[in-house]
Design a protein around this motif. Sequence first.
Motif, PDB file in Angstrom:
ATOM      1  N   CYS A  23      -0.395   6.292   3.116  1.00 46.56           N
ATOM      2  CA  CYS A  23      -1.052   5.786   4.324  1.00 46.56           C
ATOM      3  C   CYS A  23      -1.859   6.861   5.043  1.00 46.56           C
ATOM      4  CB  CYS A  23      -0.010   5.176   5.258  1.00 46.56           C
ATOM      5  SG  CYS A  23       0.767   3.693   4.572  1.00 46.56           S
ATOM      6  N   TRP A  27      -9.098   0.921   1.615  1.00 49.71           N
ATOM      7  CA  TRP A  27      -8.307  -0.036   0.828  1.00 49.71           C
ATOM      8  C   TRP A  27      -7.705  -1.119   1.717  1.00 49.71           C
ATOM      9  CZ3 TRP A  27      -7.090   0.517  -4.585  1.00 49.71           C
ATOM     10  CH2 TRP A  27      -7.675   1.643  -5.188  1.00 49.71           C
ATOM     11  N   VAL A  28      -7.130  -0.715   2.840  1.00 53.78           N
ATOM     12  CA  VAL A  28      -6.508  -1.671   3.757  1.00 53.78           C
ATOM     13  C   VAL A  28      -7.556  -2.608   4.346  1.00 53.78           C
ATOM     14  CG1 VAL A  28      -5.319  -1.886   5.980  1.00 53.78           C
ATOM     15  CG2 VAL A  28      -4.528  -0.209   4.299  1.00 53.78           C
ATOM     16  N   ALA A  73      -6.555   5.707   2.672  1.00 51.56           N
ATOM     17  CA  ALA A  73      -6.071   4.328   2.557  1.00 51.56           C
ATOM     18  C   ALA A  73      -6.832   3.362   3.462  1.00 51.56           C
ATOM     19  CB  ALA A  73      -4.583   4.277   2.872  1.00 51.56           C
ATOM     20  N   VAL A 124       0.858  -1.185   0.000  1.00 51.14           N
ATOM     21  CA  VAL A 124       0.000   0.000   0.000  1.00 51.14           C
ATOM     22  C   VAL A 124       0.894   1.235   0.000  1.00 51.14           C
ATOM     23  CG1 VAL A 124      -1.800   1.294   1.206  1.00 51.14           C
ATOM     24  CG2 VAL A 124      -1.786  -1.217   1.287  1.00 51.14           C
ATOM     25  N   PHE A 159      -1.368  -0.928  -4.243  1.00 57.73           N
ATOM     26  CA  PHE A 159      -2.471   0.017  -4.081  1.00 57.73           C
ATOM     27  C   PHE A 159      -1.849   1.410  -4.046  1.00 57.73           C
ATOM     28  CE2 PHE A 159      -5.490  -2.907  -1.376  1.00 57.73           C
ATOM     29  CZ  PHE A 159      -5.710  -3.691  -2.494  1.00 57.73           C
ATOM     30  N   ILE A 171      -1.338  -8.019   2.894  1.00 64.19           N
ATOM     31  CA  ILE A 171      -0.600  -6.756   2.836  1.00 64.19           C
ATOM     32  C   ILE A 171       0.801  -7.029   3.353  1.00 64.19           C
ATOM     33  CG2 ILE A 171      -0.434  -4.395   3.706  1.00 64.19           C
ATOM     34  CD1 ILE A 171      -3.499  -4.373   3.897  1.00 64.19           C
TER      35      ILE A 171
END
Length: 350
Positions: free
Chosen positions: A12, A19-20, A16, A9, A72, A31
């Motif tokens: 941050c 997405w996480v 985010a 990713v 990402f 991840i």
Amino acid sequence: MTIKHRVVVAGCGGMANTWVDYAKDRDDTEIVGLVDIKEEFAQAMADRKGLDCPTFTDIKQAIAETGATLVFDVTIPASHYTISTAAIELGCHVFGEKPLAETMSDCNAIVQLSQETGRTHAVMQNRRFDPRIRAFHKLIADGTIGKPGFVGADFFLGAHFGGFRDAMESPLLLDMAIHTFDQARYIAGANPVSVYCLEFNPPGSWYAGNAMAICIYEMSDGSVFNYRGSWCAEGAPTSWEAAWRVTGEHGTAIWDGHGNPYAEIVAAGDQTGKFIRDYERVETQLPEMANTFHKGCLDDMFASLEEGRKPETDCSDNIYSMAMVLAALESAKTGQKVLIADFMKEAAAK
């Protein structure tokens, strides 16, 4: 389940989180690294989400040390070109936040690199994955109103963000219009041919740059798309999804961005001699979707890898939505109609 997708990713910040969370919920995804120019932000994300993975400030190092297969890109727009090209060149697929990139030449370069390497680059266009717009699209595609001739979108909100948007040159077109323009392409099933745009800052605006725009697009199916938008319109706000009207040979389709879309079409039977004809209403049925908005778009991105196809928001398609934004800005700057194919070719030649 076997891990198929090893994700790094990049970026941050607050955006985010979605997405996480999505990646954590997938059994086939892990991840393996977090990247941010401020490593403490990456570590804070790891702590907040309970992730036991290394943190980095450099995307290339992160990919090399983790064996990532997917990135990402949730960085700021100015970083999208750098992150995307670095990731693709190192063999990763890229799923990223909008916009594709900040300039037409950078957009072209990402598309070309994706095609040359066979790596997928997809852009988050979450508003496509709203059951109501899917129903609206189907209403048009099924020929309910006949061949469309006009697509109109009104977007009027008094958005008091504060911060960087208040200081941008073109906050509405640069930061928001991509959503409505991409919706228009999806609803009409057509791409832009030309645009004339008037951008301005009306009385009462609290933005430094132009917060209102009127755009007229000629589309590839022969229809005209008219966008009227403002981020400094106080009172009677539209939905964030905009208010839509599509007129066709046999009727009109409406979606106010709040409820379900519908159409009114000329009623059956002989109406000879009637000045205003009688109409009948056609309701829509919303499709069932496992996930919507961000998660729905991510579902399609991941499914595209599994099925060996391009995602709906692949960069090779999304570039036309970005071209609508950048060509509109060029038209507003020059005061001239811009032919979008020529605009894209000129950028590719640079």
